[in-house]
Design an enzyme around this catalytic site. Structure first.
Site, short mmCIF file in Angstrom:
data_model
loop_
_atom_site.label_atom_id
_atom_site.label_comp_id
_atom_site.label_asym_id
_atom_site.label_seq_id
_atom_site.Cartn_x
_atom_site.Cartn_y
_atom_site.Cartn_z
N ASP A 116 -1.84 1.58 10.10
CA ASP A 116 -2.70 0.69 10.88
C ASP A 116 -2.15 -0.73 10.93
O ASP A 116 -2.69 -1.59 11.63
CB ASP A 116 -4.15 0.71 10.37
N ASN B 100 -4.48 -10.07 3.64
CA ASN B 100 -5.90 -9.79 3.87
C ASN B 100 -6.71 -11.07 4.11
O ASN B 100 -7.84 -11.21 3.66
CB ASN B 100 -6.49 -8.99 2.70
N GLU C 9 0.83 -1.21 0.00
CA GLU C 9 0.00 0.00 0.00
C GLU C 9 0.86 1.25 0.00
O GLU C 9 0.66 2.17 0.80
CB GLU C 9 -0.97 0.00 1.19
N TYR D 243 0.17 -7.84 -1.90
CA TYR D 243 -0.95 -7.16 -1.24
C TYR D 243 -2.24 -7.73 -1.82
O TYR D 243 -2.72 -7.29 -2.85
CB TYR D 243 -0.84 -5.65 -1.46
N ASP E 2 0.76 -8.31 3.07
CA ASP E 2 -0.59 -8.20 3.60
C ASP E 2 -1.48 -9.13 2.78
O ASP E 2 -1.88 -8.80 1.67
CB ASP E 2 -1.05 -6.74 3.50
#
Length: 262
Positions: free
Chosen positions: A250, A148, A34, A105, A146
């Site tokens: 975050d 997810n 990101e 990602y 990441d």
């Protein structure tokens, strides 16, 4: 060889934090997700001045991944194969010091009743195919980033509340397990098996609802290793400190250490 992964949620917004963390933690490789900028707009100069080699696959305003390495790196792929019309910058694969490393990602997939969820599942299938190809080369492979995906109930603060979320849906978890079934290992869980009463191992805390101070987190940033890389596995830890910094991402870094190499 120390390899870290960090979803920085905008490299330009988080540049001072990333530079400070690199100086403090001193990894050999850093995988970023990101970055939220086009490839030419990536702030290479401060990293290169600090001795880093940079490979970037960026996109305006969204997504984007990068690999920073102390040693020269050779880019293998800057997009995940298998869907020619997919232009989202979510995958970057390179070789560093003899190790094949991918910064990835995965799509979030929410809302789960939209086209975003089938796209996520297709992306997982494409990642499975690409991983199988690299495994056939018998090189040390590290998939980091990441994902997810919340693999198990212990990886989320409230499994019931997240049951219908794309990160925890059965289909997403099945796609993650399919990668493990190829022979990859989840580095953190290999070294830190979950047991009743174990402290949570979260890597993400939402900005909303006081999630960070209340420790309402998720484990969605992972390192998956091929057998050749797993044989070199020494440590895998979560550095929670940067999540508490001012203007933090975050997500927080996950750090993998392999024996040998850089």
């Amino acid at each position: 060889m120390k390899i870290a992964t960090w979803n920085v949620n905008s490299i330009r917004a988080r540049l001072p934090l990333v530079l400070a963390w690199l100086e403090q933690a001193r990894p050999d490789v850093l995988l970023l997700q990101e970055i939220k900028c086009e490839t030419p707009a990536f702030p290479r100069e401060p990293f290169e001045q600090a001795g880093w080699h940079c490979a970037v696959a960026g996109q305006k305003g969204y997504h984007g991944v990068a690999i920073l390495a102390r040693e020269p790196l050779a880019v293998v792929l800057d997009r995940l194969p298998g869907e020619a019309e997919d232009t989202q910058a979510r995958y970057l694969e390179a070789t560093v010091a003899g190790v094949r490393i991918a910064s990835l990602y995965l799509p979030n997939g929410n809302p789960a009743d939209s086209e975003k969820f089938p796209y996520k599942l297709r992306w997982l299938e494409r990642l499975h195919r690409r991983t199988r190809e690299v495994l056939a080369e018998a090189v040390p492979l590290v998939l980091g980033g990441d994902f997810n995906v919340i693999p198990e109930a212990e990886d989320v603060y409230d499994p019931t509340a997240w049951a219908g979320d794309a990160l925890f849906r059965t289909e997403s978890r099945r796609g993650f397990r399919a990668l493990l079934n190829l022979g990859l290992i989840d580095a953190l869980r290999t070294l830190q098996p979950h047991y009743p009463g174990a402290p949570p191992a979260y890597t993400f805390w939402d900005y909303q609802s006081g999630c960070w101070p209340r420790n309402l987190g998720l484990r969605i940033d992972h390192f998956l290793l091929s057998p050749q890389a797993a044989d070199r596995l020494l440590a895998c830890t979560i550095d929670q400190a940067p999540r508490g910094w001012d203007k933090a991402s975050d997500h927080t870094p996950v750090v993998l250490t392999l024996v040998g190499g850089a």
